[in-house]
Enzyme design. Sequence first.
Site, PDB file in Angstrom:
ATOM      1  N   SER A 111       0.783  -1.333   0.010  1.00  0.00           N
ATOM      2  CA  SER A 111       0.116   0.104  -0.006  1.00  0.00           C
ATOM      3  C   SER A 111       0.776   1.083  -0.012  1.00  0.00           C
ATOM      4  O   SER A 111       1.938   1.140   0.508  1.00  0.00           O
ATOM      5  CB  SER A 111      -0.902  -0.018   1.354  1.00  0.00           C
ATOM      6  OG  SER A 111      -1.624   1.101   1.428  1.00  0.00           O
ATOM      7  N   TYR A 116      -1.816  -0.138  10.228  1.00  0.00           N
ATOM      8  CA  TYR A 116      -2.080  -0.424   8.857  1.00  0.00           C
ATOM      9  C   TYR A 116      -0.686  -0.376   8.205  1.00  0.00           C
ATOM     10  O   TYR A 116      -0.383  -1.318   7.378  1.00  0.00           O
ATOM     11  CB  TYR A 116      -3.173   0.312   8.230  1.00  0.00           C
ATOM     12  CG  TYR A 116      -3.658  -0.170   6.825  1.00  0.00           C
ATOM     13  CD1 TYR A 116      -3.963  -1.487   6.568  1.00  0.00           C
ATOM     14  CD2 TYR A 116      -3.286   0.682   5.673  1.00  0.00           C
ATOM     15  CE1 TYR A 116      -4.306  -1.663   5.205  1.00  0.00           C
ATOM     16  CE2 TYR A 116      -3.374   0.244   4.304  1.00  0.00           C
ATOM     17  CZ  TYR A 116      -4.085  -0.739   4.083  1.00  0.00           C
ATOM     18  OH  TYR A 116      -4.105  -1.146   2.922  1.00  0.00           O
TER      19      TYR A 116
END
Length: 247
Positions: free
Chosen positions: A143, A156
């Site tokens: 990501s 995250y």
Amino acid sequence: MGNASDPITGQVVAITGASSGIGEATARLLSARGAHVVLAARRTDRLTTLVDELPHDAVAVPADVTVPEDVTRIVDTAVERFGRLDVLVNNAGIATIGEMADGDVAGWDAMIDVNVRGVLYGIAAALPVFRRQGRGHIVTTVSTAGLKIVPTMGVYAATKNAVRTVMEALRQESTDGVVRTTSISPGFVNTELDGSIDDSDLAARIRAQMDEFGLPPDAVARAIAFAIEQPHDVEIGDLTIRPTRQN
Ligand SMILES: NC(=O)c1ccc[n+]([C@@H]2O[C@H](COP(=O)([O-])OP(=O)(O)OC[C@H]3O[C@@H](n4cnc5c(N)ncnc54)[C@H](OP(=O)(O)O)[C@@H]3O)[C@@H](O)[C@H]2O)c1
């Protein structure tokens, strides 16, 4: 479907998190190009429907990537059904995001279990098969959250940077040419990922951003296909795909 001159035709590709979003789009694209896809996730109904819709031979494997035996079964199913596994796409992921001050220990654990342990279990299951075959390819969905650190996405991002690190180590350990590694880092993509956010205000904000400028999941699927379609001696290491409007 597919044609003999397409390097993706005939490849056996297992995809975790194939029941929605990026994983589903990747399954549709690769199947349309003649790959045999092995689809893994927990929502079996979604997988079964997808298998029926795909143009090429595919199989669904109900699997929770936090359970090592489930992940091994994904790889075993590919080998039993199609005789080999060419590519494992470690794509399953959740984003139980929020500010550190929320102290959401359960959400942090869940992200570590799915986003980190799930990827490690995939690597552990696939490598012996790749070594036996003399070739194989691990693709992991990382990501941009790990590249530009922003509030609410700390843990995250940490899980994503953990797997980015693991993928680089695997690359360095695989320079005998057997195993290729690819890390794909998407920015905002319009998927169901907001569904894993418990904080309703934050979930609504992320949903609005996904709706406003999130990429269609197929944009990431095309990047994954680009990495897979290269000749085996060409390794696409890291790809970052953002909406042009993402800051
Ligand atoms: N959307 C974005 O903006 C974005 C940006 C960067 C990176 N990513 C990454 O892209 C990947 C795919 O996410 P997405 O955006 O496509 O979201 P999504 O639509 O929510 O898809 C997530 C997939 O992961 C699966 N999954 C979640 N927990 C699982 C578990 N324990 N075991 C097996 N499968 C599990 C889900 O299936 P089931 O619920 O059926 O199990 C679903 O198929 C994730 O790794 C995510 O972190 C997304």
